[in-house]
Design an enzyme around this catalytic site. Sequence first.
Site, PDB file in Angstrom:
ATOM      1  N   SER A 121      68.393  29.803  10.082  1.00 51.15           N
ATOM      2  CA  SER A 121      68.079  29.376  11.445  1.00 51.15           C
ATOM      3  C   SER A 121      66.658  28.853  11.534  1.00 51.15           C
ATOM      4  CB  SER A 121      68.173  30.565  12.405  1.00 51.15           C
ATOM      5  OG  SER A 121      69.402  31.203  12.294  1.00 51.15           O
ATOM      6  N   HIS A 142      72.946  23.909   9.356  1.00 52.44           N
ATOM      7  CA  HIS A 142      72.780  24.982  10.337  1.00 52.44           C
ATOM      8  C   HIS A 142      73.896  24.927  11.375  1.00 52.44           C
ATOM      9  CE1 HIS A 142      70.106  26.668  13.809  1.00 52.44           C
ATOM     10  NE2 HIS A 142      70.863  27.604  13.284  1.00 52.44           N
ATOM     11  N   GLU A 154      73.368  21.274  12.736  1.00 53.38           N
ATOM     12  CA  GLU A 154      72.046  20.679  12.552  1.00 53.38           C
ATOM     13  C   GLU A 154      71.816  20.519  11.049  1.00 53.38           C
ATOM     14  OE1 GLU A 154      68.909  23.270  13.991  1.00 53.38           O
ATOM     15  OE2 GLU A 154      67.592  21.571  14.383  1.00 53.38           O
TER      16      GLU A 154
HETATM   17  P1  NAD Z   1      75.007  38.910   9.736  1.00 51.32           P
HETATM   18  O1  NAD Z   1      74.074  40.051   9.740  1.00 51.32           O
HETATM   19  O2  NAD Z   1      76.221  38.956  10.621  1.00 51.32           O
HETATM   20  O3  NAD Z   1      75.557  38.650   8.235  1.00 51.32           O
HETATM   21  C1  NAD Z   1      74.727  38.572   7.111  1.00 51.32           C
HETATM   22  C2  NAD Z   1      75.556  38.983   5.901  1.00 51.32           C
HETATM   23  O4  NAD Z   1      74.781  38.766   4.709  1.00 51.32           O
HETATM   24  C3  NAD Z   1      75.958  40.471   5.906  1.00 51.32           C
HETATM   25  O5  NAD Z   1      77.382  40.583   5.828  1.00 51.32           O
HETATM   26  C4  NAD Z   1      75.279  41.023   4.660  1.00 51.32           C
HETATM   27  O6  NAD Z   1      76.046  42.030   3.997  1.00 51.32           O
HETATM   28  C5  NAD Z   1      75.166  39.768   3.794  1.00 51.32           C
HETATM   29  N1  NAD Z   1      74.184  39.885   2.723  1.00 51.32           N
HETATM   30  C6  NAD Z   1      72.931  40.386   2.787  1.00 51.32           C
HETATM   31  N2  NAD Z   1      72.336  40.318   1.567  1.00 51.32           N
HETATM   32  C7  NAD Z   1      73.256  39.741   0.725  1.00 51.32           C
HETATM   33  C8  NAD Z   1      73.240  39.403  -0.646  1.00 51.32           C
HETATM   34  N3  NAD Z   1      72.176  39.614  -1.412  1.00 51.32           N
HETATM   35  N4  NAD Z   1      74.357  38.799  -1.174  1.00 51.32           N
HETATM   36  C9  NAD Z   1      75.454  38.581  -0.407  1.00 51.32           C
HETATM   37  N5  NAD Z   1      75.519  38.887   0.917  1.00 51.32           N
HETATM   38  C10 NAD Z   1      74.440  39.467   1.466  1.00 51.32           C
HETATM   39  O7  NAD Z   1      74.125  37.622  10.026  1.00 51.32           O
HETATM   40  P2  NAD Z   1      74.584  36.187  10.615  1.00 51.32           P
HETATM   41  O8  NAD Z   1      74.363  36.191  12.085  1.00 51.32           O
HETATM   42  O9  NAD Z   1      75.910  35.825  10.055  1.00 51.32           O
HETATM   43  O10 NAD Z   1      73.440  35.253   9.999  1.00 51.32           O
HETATM   44  C11 NAD Z   1      73.514  34.754   8.696  1.00 51.32           C
HETATM   45  C12 NAD Z   1      72.611  33.540   8.571  1.00 51.32           C
HETATM   46  O11 NAD Z   1      73.008  32.550   9.534  1.00 51.32           O
HETATM   47  C13 NAD Z   1      71.131  33.819   8.828  1.00 51.32           C
HETATM   48  O12 NAD Z   1      70.354  32.981   7.996  1.00 51.32           O
HETATM   49  C14 NAD Z   1      70.966  33.403  10.280  1.00 51.32           C
HETATM   50  O13 NAD Z   1      69.632  33.051  10.588  1.00 51.32           O
HETATM   51  C15 NAD Z   1      71.888  32.202  10.335  1.00 51.32           C
HETATM   52  N6  NAD Z   1      72.370  31.842  11.674  1.00 51.32           N
HETATM   53  C16 NAD Z   1      72.716  32.816  12.578  1.00 51.32           C
HETATM   54  C17 NAD Z   1      73.170  32.443  13.841  1.00 51.32           C
HETATM   55  C18 NAD Z   1      73.567  33.480  14.858  1.00 51.32           C
HETATM   56  O14 NAD Z   1      73.720  33.131  16.048  1.00 51.32           O
HETATM   57  N7  NAD Z   1      73.781  34.714  14.464  1.00 51.32           N
HETATM   58  C19 NAD Z   1      73.303  31.083  14.170  1.00 51.32           C
HETATM   59  C20 NAD Z   1      72.970  30.119  13.213  1.00 51.32           C
HETATM   60  C21 NAD Z   1      72.504  30.507  11.968  1.00 51.32           C
END
Ligand code: NAD
Length: 295
Positions: A121, A142, A154
């Site tokens: 993000s 993104h 994005e």
């Molecule tokens: P989340 O916490 O729901 O999921 C993250 C996952 O990553 C977890 O299941 C965790 O077990 C896994 N993980 C952590 N370390 C790991 C590793 N070494 N190997 C494999 N898996 C691993 O988070 P999310 O909301 O899905 O966010 C994930 C990414 O997407 C982040 O970079 C976030 O900034 C981005 N993002 C989030 C949103 C949002 O609204 N939540 C929107 C756009 C982008």
Amino acid sequence: MARSIRTIAVIGAGQMGAGIAQVAIVAGLRVYLTDTDEKRIATALDAIGRNLDRQVAKTTLDAAAKFEAIGRISAGSSLDGLGDVDLVIEAVTEDEAVKASIYTAIGPKIRTDALIATNTSSIPISRLAAATDRPAQFMGMHFMNPVPTMDLVELIRGKATAPETVDAIRALAIALGKTPVVSEDFPGFLINRVLIPMINEAIFALHDGVGDVVAIDTALKLGARHPMGPLELADFIGLDTCLAIMRVLEAGFGEAKYRPCPLLIARVEAGWLGRKTGRGFYDYSGATPVPIPAR
Ligand code: NAD
């Protein structure tokens, strides 16, 4: 013509990774979904199945197409299933060290011509690219949350990203039914540079006692036509993700206006991360969310 991407791996089976995997299998791609946490994988597969069932019930997807889509996904906690993918989409926790360690681990396991995209993000793409063995084949892709219903993707070019990489990822975004916008590699890129400080300001308004949770969310919904109030949206995004993005903006620009609100920090430190943990600015344990007072 842009290179066609047919087989992908999605690393991170959280809310974003699950959504990305879902839209990819429906669009006809083969997907390997991986996470270090087996429980997250099981939850993601379950959510994908239920979401597709809902689409079948609404007749936006036919039952045969759902069956075929489910047949295109495989999952596991090992990174050994990556040998044949055209693209890896990394969607793990918003933590630079974690993301960098994944790039180090996958470099030798994927084809030399494979691309890597990150769903970060806010973390600078050029800096993440430097942790890979292929900066020209790396960029930001993104997705918005929830991935299946949000139209935007994005695309963020790093300093070293090759034009062919951008072309291939843009073509993929379109094949997934999304509308891409290209932004440059500045802290927070485009969406979050605008959106997350707005959310942080709403949290300051709550912290300062300008209004309560309901007043703030109602004001933005009815007064600015936002479909969700900023505090509801913060809970939906995840308070840890919101805080991580504020920290990137603060470090990247060095300006006081990007200081994260102490109330946001406190909620994250308490493990109140929003919907995903059942508490944030609202309590989600009952049938309807209940606002939690600032103090
Ligand atoms: P989340 O916490 O729901 O999921 C993250 C996952 O990553 C977890 O299941 C965790 O077990 C896994 N993980 C952590 N370390 C790991 C590793 N070494 N190997 C494999 N898996 C691993 O988070 P999310 O909301 O899905 O966010 C994930 C990414 O997407 C982040 O970079 C976030 O900034 C981005 N993002 C989030 C949103 C949002 O609204 N939540 C929107 C756009 C982008």
